[in-house]
Design an enzyme around this catalytic site. Sequence first.
Site, PDB file in Angstrom:
ATOM      1  N   ARG A  49       0.720  -1.081   0.082  1.00 20.13           N
ATOM      2  CA  ARG A  49      -0.132   0.026   0.142  1.00 20.13           C
ATOM      3  C   ARG A  49       0.706   1.345   0.134  1.00 20.13           C
ATOM      4  O   ARG A  49       1.844   1.391   0.715  1.00 20.13           O
ATOM      5  CB  ARG A  49      -0.888   0.017   1.207  1.00 20.13           C
ATOM      6  CG  ARG A  49      -1.748  -1.332   1.168  1.00 20.13           C
ATOM      7  CD  ARG A  49      -3.292  -1.090   1.742  1.00 20.13           C
ATOM      8  NE  ARG A  49      -4.114  -2.135   1.769  1.00 20.13           N
ATOM      9  CZ  ARG A  49      -4.802  -2.694   0.689  1.00 20.13           C
ATOM     10  NH1 ARG A  49      -4.859  -1.860  -0.244  1.00 20.13           N
ATOM     11  NH2 ARG A  49      -5.241  -3.826   0.836  1.00 20.13           N
ATOM     12  N   HIS A 120       7.857   1.348 -10.873  1.00 20.81           N
ATOM     13  CA  HIS A 120       6.650   0.888  -9.970  1.00 20.81           C
ATOM     14  C   HIS A 120       5.426   1.092 -10.696  1.00 20.81           C
ATOM     15  O   HIS A 120       5.299   1.876 -11.399  1.00 20.81           O
ATOM     16  CB  HIS A 120       6.642   1.269  -8.638  1.00 20.81           C
ATOM     17  CG  HIS A 120       6.722   2.824  -8.583  1.00 20.81           C
ATOM     18  ND1 HIS A 120       7.865   3.574  -8.747  1.00 20.81           N
ATOM     19  CD2 HIS A 120       5.790   3.815  -8.288  1.00 20.81           C
ATOM     20  CE1 HIS A 120       7.733   4.829  -8.578  1.00 20.81           C
ATOM     21  NE2 HIS A 120       6.391   4.904  -8.592  1.00 20.81           N
ATOM     22  N   MET A 121       4.359   0.234 -10.663  1.00 22.52           N
ATOM     23  CA  MET A 121       2.922   0.439 -11.065  1.00 22.52           C
ATOM     24  C   MET A 121       2.044   0.770  -9.892  1.00 22.52           C
ATOM     25  O   MET A 121       1.990  -0.106  -8.989  1.00 22.52           O
ATOM     26  CB  MET A 121       2.552  -0.723 -12.125  1.00 22.52           C
ATOM     27  CG  MET A 121       1.105  -0.608 -12.243  1.00 22.52           C
ATOM     28  SD  MET A 121       0.604  -1.993 -12.932  1.00 22.52           S
ATOM     29  CE  MET A 121       1.456  -2.044 -14.726  1.00 22.52           C
ATOM     30  N   HIS A 122       1.378   1.884 -10.014  1.00 23.39           N
ATOM     31  CA  HIS A 122       0.305   2.182  -9.165  1.00 23.39           C
ATOM     32  C   HIS A 122      -1.016   1.720  -9.706  1.00 23.39           C
ATOM     33  O   HIS A 122      -1.246   1.549 -10.799  1.00 23.39           O
ATOM     34  CB  HIS A 122       0.130   3.860  -9.222  1.00 23.39           C
ATOM     35  CG  HIS A 122       1.217   4.485  -8.750  1.00 23.39           C
ATOM     36  ND1 HIS A 122       1.336   5.513  -7.641  1.00 23.39           N
ATOM     37  CD2 HIS A 122       2.266   5.026  -9.481  1.00 23.39           C
ATOM     38  CE1 HIS A 122       2.589   6.066  -7.555  1.00 23.39           C
ATOM     39  NE2 HIS A 122       3.160   5.891  -8.750  1.00 23.39           N
TER      40      HIS A 122
HETATM   41  P1  5GP Z   1       6.228   8.028  -8.089  1.00 27.81           P
HETATM   42  O1  5GP Z   1       5.645   9.443  -7.907  1.00 27.81           O
HETATM   43  O2  5GP Z   1       7.642   7.834  -8.130  1.00 27.81           O
HETATM   44  O3  5GP Z   1       5.251   7.516  -9.431  1.00 27.81           O
HETATM   45  O4  5GP Z   1       5.616   7.493  -6.763  1.00 27.81           O
HETATM   46  C1  5GP Z   1       6.209   7.056  -5.731  1.00 27.81           C
HETATM   47  C2  5GP Z   1       5.141   6.814  -4.873  1.00 27.81           C
HETATM   48  O5  5GP Z   1       5.683   5.945  -3.727  1.00 27.81           O
HETATM   49  C3  5GP Z   1       4.354   7.782  -3.874  1.00 27.81           C
HETATM   50  O6  5GP Z   1       2.932   7.649  -4.338  1.00 27.81           O
HETATM   51  C4  5GP Z   1       4.816   7.689  -2.600  1.00 27.81           C
HETATM   52  O7  5GP Z   1       3.749   8.013  -1.634  1.00 27.81           O
HETATM   53  C5  5GP Z   1       5.063   6.262  -2.414  1.00 27.81           C
HETATM   54  N1  5GP Z   1       6.223   5.940  -1.466  1.00 27.81           N
HETATM   55  C6  5GP Z   1       7.298   6.778  -1.280  1.00 27.81           C
HETATM   56  N2  5GP Z   1       7.846   6.252  -0.164  1.00 27.81           N
HETATM   57  C7  5GP Z   1       7.296   5.386   0.163  1.00 27.81           C
HETATM   58  C8  5GP Z   1       7.524   4.471   1.507  1.00 27.81           C
HETATM   59  O8  5GP Z   1       8.224   4.613   1.925  1.00 27.81           O
HETATM   60  N3  5GP Z   1       6.444   3.457   1.621  1.00 27.81           N
HETATM   61  C9  5GP Z   1       5.283   3.433   0.817  1.00 27.81           C
HETATM   62  N4  5GP Z   1       4.539   2.584   1.205  1.00 27.81           N
HETATM   63  N5  5GP Z   1       5.279   4.111  -0.037  1.00 27.81           N
HETATM   64  C10 5GP Z   1       5.837   5.166  -0.465  1.00 27.81           C
END
Ligand code: 5GP
Length: 134
Positions: A49, A120-122
Amino acid sequence: MFRAYAIHLYSRLSIIRHRMNPACIFCKIASGETQANIVYQDELVTAFRDIHPVAPIHVLIVPNKHIQSINEVTSDDEQILGYLFTTACKVADMDGITEGGYRTIVNTGSHGGQTVFHLHMHVIGGQRMHYPMG
Ligand code: 5GP
Ligand code: ZN
């Protein structure tokens, strides 16, 4: 039974640690070094999550192997890239959002909004998504 499971888990985590980047937060989550709310894990991927969810369901799926972003993928990674989608389907089912639908996003680089440089994939759902994107 428990011992066999413990040995299996230990060997999986050892393999993940072997392929990780020690400075990367998502490598640390996949290897169990840093705590996260993990919803699914196997030999190839870890799903957990998001710490700052933008919707009722917000899961991140990462390859256990460190790949910085789409810019760094090679033809060797095609299996894992497809597997991210198979896992998204599994996670959506587990979280009950298959029927309602959901959004899958992979951000790349600074214009793409990538903040963590481990591919990563959301998987985002549990409510109607907003448009337009971008
Ligand atoms: P990006 O912006 O790189 O596509 O998404 C990175 C995502 O990782 C963000 O939505 C952020 O909230 C999440 N994230 C960053 N650090 C952590 C962490 O330590 N643990 C978790 N579970 N999520 C993280
Ligand atoms: Zn990493």
